[in-house]
Write an enzyme that holds these catalytic residues in place. Structure first.
Site, PDB file in Angstrom:
ATOM      1  N   LYS A 270       0.814  -1.205   0.000  1.00  0.00           N
ATOM      2  CA  LYS A 270       0.000   0.000   0.000  1.00  0.00           C
ATOM      3  C   LYS A 270       0.851   1.259   0.000  1.00  0.00           C
ATOM      4  O   LYS A 270       0.495   2.260  -0.618  1.00  0.00           O
ATOM      5  CB  LYS A 270      -0.931   0.010   1.216  1.00  0.00           C
ATOM      6  CG  LYS A 270      -1.884   1.196   1.210  1.00  0.00           C
ATOM      7  CD  LYS A 270      -2.884   1.128   2.336  1.00  0.00           C
ATOM      8  CE  LYS A 270      -3.826   2.317   2.289  1.00  0.00           C
ATOM      9  NZ  LYS A 270      -4.817   2.289   3.378  1.00  0.00           N
ATOM     10  N   HIS A 333      -9.192  -7.435   7.979  1.00  0.00           N
ATOM     11  CA  HIS A 333      -8.280  -6.301   8.133  1.00  0.00           C
ATOM     12  C   HIS A 333      -7.998  -6.012   9.602  1.00  0.00           C
ATOM     13  O   HIS A 333      -7.017  -5.350   9.948  1.00  0.00           O
ATOM     14  CB  HIS A 333      -8.879  -5.056   7.459  1.00  0.00           C
ATOM     15  CG  HIS A 333      -7.874  -4.005   7.124  1.00  0.00           C
ATOM     16  ND1 HIS A 333      -7.372  -3.128   8.060  1.00  0.00           N
ATOM     17  CD2 HIS A 333      -7.266  -3.693   5.954  1.00  0.00           C
ATOM     18  CE1 HIS A 333      -6.508  -2.315   7.475  1.00  0.00           C
ATOM     19  NE2 HIS A 333      -6.415  -2.639   6.207  1.00  0.00           N
ATOM     20  N   ARG A 336      -4.546  -6.477  11.914  1.00  0.00           N
ATOM     21  CA  ARG A 336      -3.495  -5.463  12.053  1.00  0.00           C
ATOM     22  C   ARG A 336      -3.677  -4.675  13.350  1.00  0.00           C
ATOM     23  O   ARG A 336      -2.716  -4.419  14.088  1.00  0.00           O
ATOM     24  CB  ARG A 336      -3.497  -4.541  10.833  1.00  0.00           C
ATOM     25  CG  ARG A 336      -3.088  -5.260   9.563  1.00  0.00           C
ATOM     26  CD  ARG A 336      -3.248  -4.392   8.323  1.00  0.00           C
ATOM     27  NE  ARG A 336      -2.448  -3.172   8.358  1.00  0.00           N
ATOM     28  CZ  ARG A 336      -1.143  -3.123   8.172  1.00  0.00           C
ATOM     29  NH1 ARG A 336      -0.461  -4.251   7.967  1.00  0.00           N
ATOM     30  NH2 ARG A 336      -0.506  -1.973   8.181  1.00  0.00           N
ATOM     31  N   TYR A 370      17.018   3.423   7.426  1.00  0.00           N
ATOM     32  CA  TYR A 370      17.533   3.477   8.797  1.00  0.00           C
ATOM     33  C   TYR A 370      16.700   2.587   9.722  1.00  0.00           C
ATOM     34  O   TYR A 370      17.231   1.790  10.492  1.00  0.00           O
ATOM     35  CB  TYR A 370      17.500   4.931   9.290  1.00  0.00           C
ATOM     36  CG  TYR A 370      17.777   5.095  10.764  1.00  0.00           C
ATOM     37  CD1 TYR A 370      19.074   5.015  11.265  1.00  0.00           C
ATOM     38  CD2 TYR A 370      16.734   5.341  11.665  1.00  0.00           C
ATOM     39  CE1 TYR A 370      19.327   5.165  12.621  1.00  0.00           C
ATOM     40  CE2 TYR A 370      16.982   5.498  13.023  1.00  0.00           C
ATOM     41  CZ  TYR A 370      18.276   5.410  13.482  1.00  0.00           C
ATOM     42  OH  TYR A 370      18.521   5.564  14.824  1.00  0.00           O
TER      43      TYR A 370
END
Length: 396
Positions: A270, A333, A336, A370
Site C-alpha cells: 500500500k 483487516h 493489524r 535506517y
C-alpha cells in the site's frame, strides 16, 4: 497571372516541387507525388510565414481564394492566421478528441506505467465508469460543476456517501491531469467541496483485547471448513498481520522459506515500496504445508473455483462469520489492529519496530532504510515472540 481550373488540372508533377502563383500570396505547390497543395505566403511581425489551405481539388480554387481573403482580414486586424488556425484546430480537438472518457483512460494508462497497484487502478476504473455513463463522451471543457454534482447526487441518493466522496476526488484527478496537459482550464470539482454528505468514518472492526483476540485465534486453529488456502490465510493473517490484499495476492517467489523472509513487492504494498517481513518458524511450517496441499506453482492462496485467481477478501470475512464473529466484532483487516494493540501493550518492543513491521514507517528513503536496518533484528525476535503468543492462544 491568375490561375484557373484548366491550368490547375493540367499541372504535372516534376522531379522537384514547384509553385504556380494565383496572386496576393496564394499559390499551388505541385509535389513529385502529384499532389497539389494550396499555400499562402504572408508576413507577420516582420517574419515570412506559410499557411496551408489543403489539397486541390478537395479545396477548390474558389475556396482557396476565400481562405486568402479570410487570412487577409485577420492580418488587417493584427491576428496571425497560422496562430488562429492552430487555435481553431485545438478547439475542434477539444470537442471531438478531448472527452472525459479518453482523458480518464489516458490517466489510468499513465498511473499503470508509474507502477500503481492493479487493485487501485480497478477501483478508479469502477469510479470512472460511473462518471462516463453521464458525461464520458462530452468534451472536458464543457463539463461544469452542476453536471458533476448531478452525477454525485445519484450515488449519494443511494446512501453511498463514501463512494460519492471518492467519485468527486477521482473526477477531480482527471481534470487536474487535463489542466496539466493543456486540455482544460480548471478543476470544477474544487467548487463542490462541502456539497456532499460527509460519510461517517468507520474503522475496521477488530478484537483488540487479549481475551477477545485469543477467542479469534482459537476459532481459527479449530476451523476445519473451507479450502486449505482459506484456513492457511487466516492463520497467516493472525501471525503476520499484513493487509489482506497483500496476503491474498501473494505469489510463491515472494517467499524465501529457507531465509524465513517474505518480500511484498512495491506494486502490491500500500505504501508503494517494497516491504520485507520476517517469518517465524510457525509461519514457515504453515506455508510449507499449504504448498504441499495446493500444489500451486504461482499463487500461494489459489481460489478453489478458479486456480489462476486468488481467494477473495470476502471469502476470509465469510469464514470469520461462520466462526461466529460478526462484522462489527472482527474482520480480515482487523488482525493489524489486534497485533498493533497487543504488541504495544506488551511493552517489550520499540513502537517504531512495531510500525516498521506494520509497514507504516514514513516516506523518506533514508529514514526507511535506517529503521529497517536498526529494527530488523528486533522485528525477527518480535515475530517469534508473537508466534509463541498465537500458539499459546490456540492451545489454551
Amino acid at each position: 497571372m491568375a490561375l484557373n481550373d484548366i491550368t490547375l488540372r493540367s499541372l504535372k508533377p516534376d522531379a522537384k516541387p514547384y509553385r504556380k502563383s494565383d496572386g496576393g500570396g496564394l499559390f499551388i505547390e505541385v509535389r513529385p507525388t502529384g499532389s497539389k497543395l494550396w499555400r499562402l505566403a504572408y508576413r507577420f511581425d516582420g517574419k515570412q510565414k506559410l499557411l496551408a489551405f489543403g489539397q486541390y481539388p478537395d479545396v477548390s480554387l474558389a475556396r482557396a481564394r476565400e481562405k486568402r481573403q479570410e487570412a487577409k482580414a485577420l492580418l488587417a486586424d493584427g491576428i496571425d492566421p497560422t496562430a488562429k488556425a492552430k487555435a481553431d484546430k485545438q478547439e475542434r480537438l477539444a470537442v471531438s478528441e478531448h472527452t472525459f472518457r479518453k482523458i480518464a483512460a489516458e490517466l489510468i494508462d499513465k498511473l499503470r506505467k508509474e507502477g500503481k497497484a492493479e487493485t487501485t487502478l480497478s477501483k478508479k476504473e469502477w469510479l470512472f465508469d460511473m462518471a462516463n455513463r453521464d458525461f464520458g463522451d462530452r468534451p472536458i471543457r464543457e463539463i461544469d460543476a452542476p453536471m458533476i454534482l448531478a452525477t454525485l447526487r445519484k450515488v449519494e441518493a443511494a446512501g453511498n456517501y463514501e463512494s460519492a466522496k471518492r467519485l468527486r476526488s477521482t473526477i477531480g484527478q482527471v481534470f487536474r491531469y487535463a489542466v496539466a496537459t493543456a486540455r482544460a482550464s480548471n478543476d470544477p470539482t474544487y467548487a463542490l467541496r462541502g456539497a456532499l454528505i460527509a460519510p461517517t468514518v468507520k474503522h475496521m472492526a477488530a478484537a483488540t483485547s487479549r481475551d477477545d483476540f485469543k477467542a479469534v485465534v482459537q476459532a481459527i486453529w479449530a476451523y476445519d471448513s473451507g479450502a486449505p488456502a482459506t484456513r492457511a490465510a487466516l492463520k497467516l493473517l493472525a501471525l503476520l498481520y499484513p493487509r489482506p490484499g497483500e496476503l491474498r495476492l501473494a505469489l510463491w517467489p515472494e517467499f524465501d522459506l529457507e531465509s524465513k523472509v517474505w518480500t511484498i513487492p512495491t506494486a502490491r504494498a500500500k505504501m508503494r515500496r517494497e516491504h520485507v517481513k520476517p517469518l517465524s518458524p510457525l509461519a514457515v511450517e504453515i506455508l510449507k504445508l499449504l504448498k504441499a496441499e495446493t500444489g500451486s506453482e504461482s499463487r500461494v492462496f489459489p481460489s478453489s473455483i478458479a486456480r489462476d485467481k486468488p481467494i477473495s477478501e470476502n471469502t476470509l470475512n465469510q469464514a470469520l462469520r461462520r466462526m461466529g464473529f460478526e462484522k462489527d466484532q472482527h474482520t480480515s483487516h482487523g488482525f493489524r489492529a489486534s497485533a498493533s494493540s497487543l504488541l504495544n501493550e506488551s511493552g517489550l518492543w520499540h513502537e517504531d519496530a512495531i510500525e516498521a513491521e506494520l509497514g507504516h514507517i514514513g516516506s523518506n528513503e533514508v529514514r526507511r532504510a535506517y529503521h529497517r536496518a536498526r529494527y530488523w533484528d528486533e522485528r525477527v525476535r518480535m515475530a517469534d515472540w508473537w508466534a509463541s503468543q498465537i500458539t499459546q492462544f490456540a492451545q489454551a
